[in-house]
Write a protein that holds these residues in place. Structure first.
Motif: not given
Length: 253
Positions: A149-167
């Protein structure tokens, strides 16, 4: 064919994609057979957006008579080397180069999101035989695993995209998001994991479309930092990647 830049980006990393991307668990294909109401053995199956053939290999192992559809020239070249006896035609899901009522099953492994459902749904139904089925699936993020989950958020931030919802969306929302409203759709989520070397895990990250459209410096900076971080978390450099395959199977009306 009109294909988005992110969809086209995979073609420049075809070899990396083939070497690092995850496959799919046997339970996924058991479920497809269950929902479609027939065995894959002997079924005429079109793998649309087949890429380098990750799903096609598994369909063939199940005895399916498979044909691949792939828009990318380099992806298709890697596919032909891996599966020289499987027919592959250039095209995409919005305008299938396939005859009417010629297939028992249409599958889209990781590729449905690159289609326009307003075009791809009628095209799939056109190509399906009576009692045929459309199966789409994705390896999705296992948000309950903290480091993933934490890596997904880092990737989204770095790529300038919105993280997917965990729900995760409920069944009705998933059908709507996929553009399959009005069809008889069955859904199942299949959890699985694989153990890979750290280098393979990082190559998998680097093969994602959000990364491939970044400049080389941006990709290198993230992957260097991620290697350092994961080397501390996994000192033996063996990484367990956990996925949840989200499968939707729609019956032909």
């Amino acid at each position: 064919m009109s294909i988005s830049p992110r969809a086209q980006s995979f073609d420049v990393a075809a070899a990396q994609y083939a070497a690092s991307r995850p496959s799919y668990p046997p339970a996924l294909f058991d479920t497809i057979e269950e929902f479609a109401g027939r065995r894959l053995a002997g079924a005429r199956v079109a793998d649309v957006g087949a890429g380098t053939g990750i799903a096609t290999v598994l369909l063939r192992e199940r005895g399916a008579d498979a044909v691949a559809v792939e828009p990318g020239e380099r992806m298709a070249a890697v596919f032909r080397r891996a599966l020289p006896d499987v027919p592959i035609v250039r095209g995409d899901g919005n305008a299938l180069p396939l005859a009417d009522a010629s297939f028992d099953l249409m599958v889209y492994a990781q590729s449905w999101q690159w289609t326009d459902p307003g075009r791809s749904v009628p095209e799939a139904l056109r190509v399906l035989r009576p009692s045929g089925a459309l199966a789409i699936w994705w390896n999705t993020t296992a948000f309950d695993v903290p480091w993933i989950r934490e890596q997904h958020e880092r990737i989204a931030h770095h790529c300038g995209v919105k993280p997917r919802s965990a729900v995760r969306p409920d069944d009705g929302e998933a059908v709507t998001l996929a553009g399959l409203t009005g069809l008889r759709v069955t859904r199942r989520q299949v959890r699985w994991s694989r153990m890979v070397p750290l280098d393979t895990h990082l190559a998998n990250i680097g093969s994602r479309s959000a990364f491939l459209v970044l400049d080389e410096a941006g990709r290198h900076a993230f992957l260097t930092d991620e290697r350092e971080r994961l080397s501390r978390a996994f000192p033996d450099e063996a990484v367990e990647e956990t996925y949840v395959v989200d499968l939707l199977v729609a019956a032909r009306p």
